[in-house]
Design a protein around this motif. Structure first.
Motif, short mmCIF file in Angstrom:
data_model
loop_
_atom_site.label_atom_id
_atom_site.label_comp_id
_atom_site.label_asym_id
_atom_site.label_seq_id
_atom_site.Cartn_x
_atom_site.Cartn_y
_atom_site.Cartn_z
N SER A 68 0.05 7.27 7.80
CA SER A 68 -0.02 6.89 6.39
C SER A 68 1.24 6.20 5.87
N GLN A 87 -5.06 -3.26 -0.85
CA GLN A 87 -6.30 -2.49 -0.82
C GLN A 87 -6.73 -2.21 0.62
N TYR A 90 -4.38 0.40 2.07
CA TYR A 90 -4.60 1.70 1.43
C TYR A 90 -5.89 2.34 1.92
N LYS A 95 -0.39 5.01 2.70
CA LYS A 95 -0.05 5.47 1.36
C LYS A 95 1.36 5.06 0.94
N CYS A 110 0.67 -3.18 -4.97
CA CYS A 110 0.71 -1.85 -4.36
C CYS A 110 0.81 -0.77 -5.43
N LEU A 115 -0.04 2.88 -4.25
CA LEU A 115 0.56 2.78 -2.92
C LEU A 115 2.05 2.54 -3.12
#
Length: 200
Positions: A68, A87, A90, A95, A110, A115
């Motif tokens: 992540s 997008q 994510y 993350k 982001c 994010l």
């Protein structure tokens, strides 16, 4: 509202400067009418052959599934302003993006989806990429309050514009939740506007 104070997770690194949004999400996938399938497409042309078979790419490696935290180099997310790029990352599972530098519009996009995009010096990024390569199961901890990234015994300082940091840790990045939290005020304002109540 969803406050993002800490991001904890396994890492993967994408090496190279000036990785643009067309590499992150090829233009032909922008025709999707929603973002729901964007997680299938990050780095698509670098991950798959024309017949759909997989190439050796870090996003395809089994030990990196579920990672992540993405570690990148200079000017990550440059090129077009397409919001599909963050997008896609994510929705794949990223993350947080930690880079030497982030393209300004990409960094803003982001933040708008929650994010975390932060930066570190080149020396620290190269060290972090090496650590990530050697220990794919290790977890990094990004703390936006202390502006640090922890990796085992190591701790790195990160940079992020204060407006973006506060938006994430206060939850104001989520514009829909922000609007809903003030829905009564919005209704009061709408009721006082003549062109919504007494327009002839």
């Amino acid at each position: 509202m969803s406050k993002i104070i800490q991001v904890k997770g396994r890492t993967l690194s994408i090496r190279g400067n000036d990785i643009d949004t067309d590499r992150i999400i090829p233009a032909r996938f922008l025709k999707e009418i929603s973002f729901s399938r964007m997680g299938e497409y990050p780095f698509y042309d670098e991950r798959f052959n024309a017949d759909g078979s997989q190439k050796d790419h870090i996003f395809n490696r089994p030990e990196r599934q579920g990672a992540s935290v993405l570690i990148a180099n200079d000017n990550f997310g440059c090129g077009s302003s397409r919001e599909h790029a963050p997008q896609a990352l994510y929705r794949w599972g990223i993350k947080a993006v930690i880079a030497e530098s982030l393209a300004e519009i990409f960094a803003g996009n982001c933040t708008m989806i929650g994010l975390a995009g932060v930066t570190m010096g080149r020396k620290e990024i190269l060290e972090l990429q090496a650590l990530s390569d050697d220990a794919p199961a290790m977890e990094a901890v990004l703390n936006l309050e202390s502006k640090t990234l922890s990796w085992g015994e190591r701790s790195f300082e990160i940079e992020i514009p204060e407006s973006r940091r506060r938006a994430l840790i206060e939850g104001s990045w989520d514009s829909t939740a922000l609007l809903l939290s003030r829905i009564n005020r919005a209704r009061e304002t709408a009721a006082a506007l003549p062109y919504t109540t007494n327009f002839l």
